[in-house]
Design a protein around this motif. Structure first.
Motif, PDB file in Angstrom:
ATOM      1  N   GLU A 171      57.704   4.268  31.176  1.00 25.96           N
ATOM      2  CA  GLU A 171      58.820   5.826  31.506  1.00 25.96           C
ATOM      3  C   GLU A 171      60.089   5.435  30.272  1.00 25.96           C
ATOM      4  N   ALA A 172      60.296   4.673  29.660  1.00 32.43           N
ATOM      5  CA  ALA A 172      61.715   4.952  28.250  1.00 32.43           C
ATOM      6  C   ALA A 172      60.984   6.214  27.582  1.00 32.43           C
ATOM      7  N   GLU A 173      59.832   5.915  27.038  1.00 33.09           N
ATOM      8  CA  GLU A 173      59.370   6.696  26.017  1.00 33.09           C
ATOM      9  C   GLU A 173      58.845   8.088  26.341  1.00 33.09           C
ATOM     10  N   GLY A 174      59.721   8.463  27.400  1.00 39.37           N
ATOM     11  CA  GLY A 174      59.041   9.519  28.669  1.00 39.37           C
ATOM     12  C   GLY A 174      57.918   9.749  29.375  1.00 39.37           C
ATOM     13  N   ARG A 175      56.999   8.736  29.298  1.00 39.26           N
ATOM     14  CA  ARG A 175      55.636   9.116  30.055  1.00 39.26           C
ATOM     15  C   ARG A 175      55.541   9.378  31.853  1.00 39.26           C
ATOM     16  N   ARG A 176      55.376  10.062  32.422  1.00 44.36           N
ATOM     17  CA  ARG A 176      56.006   9.968  33.980  1.00 44.36           C
ATOM     18  C   ARG A 176      54.450   9.444  34.603  1.00 44.36           C
ATOM     19  N   PRO A 177      54.608   8.793  35.410  1.00 47.98           N
ATOM     20  CA  PRO A 177      53.272   8.197  35.654  1.00 47.98           C
ATOM     21  C   PRO A 177      52.442   9.078  36.491  1.00 47.98           C
ATOM     22  N   HIS A 178      50.883   8.994  36.538  1.00 54.57           N
ATOM     23  CA  HIS A 178      50.263  10.032  37.963  1.00 54.57           C
ATOM     24  C   HIS A 178      49.592   8.731  39.035  1.00 54.57           C
ATOM     25  N   TRP A 179      49.691   8.617  39.996  1.00 53.89           N
ATOM     26  CA  TRP A 179      49.201   7.534  41.004  1.00 53.89           C
ATOM     27  C   TRP A 179      47.172   7.872  41.289  1.00 53.89           C
ATOM     28  N   ARG A 180      47.929   6.538  42.036  1.00 54.17           N
ATOM     29  CA  ARG A 180      45.892   5.720  41.880  1.00 54.17           C
ATOM     30  C   ARG A 180      45.671   5.444  43.114  1.00 54.17           C
ATOM     31  N   PRO A 201      40.514   7.276  42.915  1.00 58.42           N
ATOM     32  CA  PRO A 201      41.291   8.150  42.637  1.00 58.42           C
ATOM     33  C   PRO A 201      42.245   7.964  42.349  1.00 58.42           C
ATOM     34  N   VAL A 202      42.880   9.821  41.629  1.00 59.11           N
ATOM     35  CA  VAL A 202      44.130  10.098  41.369  1.00 59.11           C
ATOM     36  C   VAL A 202      44.419  11.460  42.748  1.00 59.11           C
ATOM     37  N   LEU A 203      45.137  10.310  43.018  1.00 57.05           N
ATOM     38  CA  LEU A 203      45.933  11.177  44.113  1.00 57.05           C
ATOM     39  C   LEU A 203      47.023  11.942  43.683  1.00 57.05           C
ATOM     40  N   VAL A 204      48.176  11.767  42.898  1.00 51.09           N
ATOM     41  CA  VAL A 204      49.429  12.743  42.415  1.00 51.09           C
ATOM     42  C   VAL A 204      49.469  12.940  40.830  1.00 51.09           C
ATOM     43  N   ARG A 205      49.757  14.000  40.370  1.00 54.30           N
ATOM     44  CA  ARG A 205      49.508  14.159  39.090  1.00 54.30           C
ATOM     45  C   ARG A 205      51.087  13.667  38.105  1.00 54.30           C
ATOM     46  N   ASN A 264      33.547  12.328  47.923  1.00 55.64           N
ATOM     47  CA  ASN A 264      35.230  12.412  48.002  1.00 55.64           C
ATOM     48  C   ASN A 264      34.411  11.110  49.510  1.00 55.64           C
ATOM     49  N   THR A 265      33.203  11.296  50.621  1.00 56.00           N
ATOM     50  CA  THR A 265      33.570  11.040  51.945  1.00 56.00           C
ATOM     51  C   THR A 265      34.127   9.731  52.018  1.00 56.00           C
ATOM     52  N   ALA A 266      33.672   8.736  50.964  1.00 58.64           N
ATOM     53  CA  ALA A 266      34.333   7.757  51.071  1.00 58.64           C
ATOM     54  C   ALA A 266      35.605   7.357  50.771  1.00 58.64           C
ATOM     55  N   VAL A 267      35.505   8.299  49.908  1.00 60.42           N
ATOM     56  CA  VAL A 267      37.482   7.429  49.669  1.00 60.42           C
ATOM     57  C   VAL A 267      38.456   8.355  50.500  1.00 60.42           C
ATOM     58  N   THR A 323      41.810  15.079  47.210  1.00 64.55           N
ATOM     59  CA  THR A 323      41.683  14.239  48.005  1.00 64.55           C
ATOM     60  C   THR A 323      42.709  13.798  49.089  1.00 64.55           C
ATOM     61  N   LEU A 324      43.984  13.812  48.675  1.00 62.28           N
ATOM     62  CA  LEU A 324      44.512  13.174  49.531  1.00 62.28           C
ATOM     63  C   LEU A 324      45.146  14.394  51.007  1.00 62.28           C
ATOM     64  N   THR A 325      45.193  15.630  50.104  1.00 64.41           N
ATOM     65  CA  THR A 325      45.959  16.266  50.608  1.00 64.41           C
ATOM     66  C   THR A 325      45.173  17.029  51.752  1.00 64.41           C
ATOM     67  N   SER A 326      43.249  16.752  51.867  1.00 61.10           N
ATOM     68  CA  SER A 326      42.783  17.158  52.654  1.00 61.10           C
ATOM     69  C   SER A 326      42.596  15.879  53.971  1.00 61.10           C
ATOM     70  N   ALA A 327      42.642  14.796  53.409  1.00 63.81           N
ATOM     71  CA  ALA A 327      42.417  13.942  54.579  1.00 63.81           C
ATOM     72  C   ALA A 327      43.804  14.167  55.235  1.00 63.81           C
ATOM     73  N   VAL A 328      45.146  14.027  54.203  1.00 60.81           N
ATOM     74  CA  VAL A 328      46.290  14.097  55.717  1.00 60.81           C
ATOM     75  C   VAL A 328      46.557  14.751  56.674  1.00 60.81           C
ATOM     76  N   ASP A 329      46.153  15.882  56.091  1.00 63.19           N
ATOM     77  CA  ASP A 329      46.132  17.413  56.820  1.00 63.19           C
ATOM     78  C   ASP A 329      44.687  16.853  58.025  1.00 63.19           C
ATOM     79  N   ASP A 330      43.599  16.367  57.507  1.00 62.07           N
ATOM     80  CA  ASP A 330      42.681  16.704  58.887  1.00 62.07           C
ATOM     81  C   ASP A 330      43.137  15.051  59.118  1.00 62.07           C
ATOM     82  N   VAL A 331      43.552  14.559  59.169  1.00 56.99           N
ATOM     83  CA  VAL A 331      44.096  13.729  60.270  1.00 56.99           C
ATOM     84  C   VAL A 331      45.798  14.100  60.988  1.00 56.99           C
ATOM     85  N   ASP A 332      46.836  14.523  60.692  1.00 56.44           N
ATOM     86  CA  ASP A 332      47.548  15.361  60.632  1.00 56.44           C
ATOM     87  C   ASP A 332      47.267  16.603  62.090  1.00 56.44           C
TER      88      ASP A 332
END
Ligand code: GLU
Length: 449
Positions: free
Chosen positions: A137-146, A174-178, A210-213, A186-195
């Protein structure tokens, strides 16, 4: 059982085509067949490619198809839910930060390929210590989240494909947050389907993996069981290639502009690629009557524009007056003649817009085509007095046949040319009483009327 709730979730990055319409209609017809609800959800988290004009165009196209969503919403307005879900996944230890660049990942994939290994993410970032991360992060890298998948066989009973399973060990986490903080589908769809408490996810079979994930995500995000899935076969062009979103000619908008009946699009989209015979329908409700997802076949469904054109005509030829009354009024076809007129001409139409030409034959002025004025004069003198009805034609042409000594085409064709100005058209027995005596006699004498 509670009634089902389904969703159609287009990304507003283009117009929808007949393949997307198939997904929308299968959802709609399924929901309506069971007294359920339909959510229209715009998957517009890709801010660069999503456009307001496409949101609107998709709404217009769905309305034209007869789809009335019970609820419409946009993922871009639901960020808070995704933020909360991400936090939950982090708390559960299922989401981990990764710092690889696209090039690094590509290099690793190539190496794996060279060694004959499947191109699955190796979870290297899982091993990073807090110090390693701080340094990156000190090098300026930002994470994506799996999302860390549990390696297991995920099973579900698919309403189209039957018992299905996927070994999640064969998938990359799978990457959920860029890196830029954007949430992925993949994330937003599952969150909305639940909500939204979606009960059935009906979509194209390109989403099977995508279904297994998503089933694992449902498990992490909610205590309720996941929705039931149904993955339908895809429509492909005659040559077997997929229908891409940008295949302009097959967009719903261009089919509409070409004069195709919306009920024909709906019937073809729902019935093709199943064990149902494709047939004209009089309403969307008719499709709900014997609807069964299990009748959809497993092989790709070929889409043939000529079949759609033919189905559109067959659909038009059967439409009753009530269902076209408003559309006819738009051509100023109103009043007591409108219904008998419709019944007379519908069987001759290629597209509804041709109706204006025939209305002119009945109510407007046309140039008669006169080939044999003497014969037409005899015909004119034989015209009976009004009132006229559908038997008038037979009686009249019987008299003309006697008076002029003609029969068959030599008798009928000149009458049609004079009365309608055209070579072919609807049955004259039906048109003649609508044309009426005044216009008929003027036309038989060669006058525009
Ligand atoms: N936005 C996704 C698509 O257009 C939705 C897929 C789904 O139904 O989950 O393919």
């Amino acid at each position: 059982m509670a009634p089902p709730l389904v969703r159609f979730a287009p990304s507003p990055t283009g117009r929808i085509h007949i393949g997307n319409a198939r997904t929308a209609l299968l959802n709609y017809v399924f929901a309506r067949s069971q007294g359920g609800g339909f959510v229209l959800r715009f998957d517009d988290t890709d801010r660069e490619r999503s456009r307001e004009e496409f949101v609107q165009a998709i709404e217009v196209d769905l309305a034209w198809l007869g789809i009335r969503p019970d609820v419409t919403l946009r993922q871009s307005a639901r960020e808070a839910l995704y933020v909360a879900a991400v936090q939950r996944l982090k708390d559960l230890g299922r989401l981990y930060p990764c710092y690889e660049t696209a090039e690094e990942l590509e290099r690793r994939r190539k190496l794996q390929q060279a060694r004959g290994l499947p191109p699955i993410y190796d979870r290297a970032a899982r091993k990073l210590t807090p110090d390693d991360r701080a340094k990156l992060e000190a090098e300026g890298r930002r994470p994506h989240w799996r999302f860390e998948l549990k390696h297991e066989i995920v099973r579900w009973h698919d309403l189209v494909r039957g018992d299905s399973h996927i070994d999640t060990a064969s998938l990359s986490d799978p990457v959920l947050v860029r890196e830029d903080g954007n949430f992925l589908y993949t994330l937003t769809s599952a969150v909305d389907d639940v909500d939204l408490t979606i009960t059935h996810v009906i979509r194209g079979e390109d989403h099977v993996t995508n279904t297994a994930v998503q089933i694992q995500l449902f498990g992490a995000l909610s205590d309720r069981p996941p929705p039931t899935f149904a993955h339908h076969n895809l429509l492909v062009a005659a040559g077997g290639e997929g229908l891409s979103k940008r295949t302009g000619a097959l967009s719903i908008g261009s089919l509409r502009d070409a004069g195709i009946e919306s009920l024909a699009v709906a019937a073809l989209a729902v019935l093709t690629g199943s064990s149902h015979e494709v047939h004209p329908i009089a309403s969307l409700a008719e499709l709900s009557e014997d609807f069964d997802l299990a009748r959809i076949s497993r092989t790709p469904a070929k889409f043939d524009p000529a079949e759609l054109q033919a189905l559109s005509q067959r659909t038009l030829h059967k439409l009753d007056f009530e269902s076209v009354r408003d559309r006819l009024a738009a051509y100023e076809i109103t009043g007591f003649k409108a219904e008998p007129f419709w019944l007379a001409v519908r069987g001759n139409l290629e597209a509804l817009r041709d109706v204006g030409d025939w209305w002119r034959v009945v109510e407007g002025e046309i140039e008669p085509v006169v080939e044999d004025a003497a014969f037409l004069e005899i015909a004119c003198e034989s015209l009976p007095g009004e009132p006229w009805d559908e038997t008038t034609w037979k009686d009249w042409t019987g008299l003309v046949a006697q008076a002029a000594g003609r029969k068959g085409r030599a008798l009928y064709h000149p009458l049609r040319l004079a009365l309608t100005g055209r070579e072919t058209g609807p049955e004259l027995a039906k048109l003649l009483p609508l044309i009426g005596r005044a216009k008929a006699s003027a036309r038989l004498r060669g006058a525009a009327a």
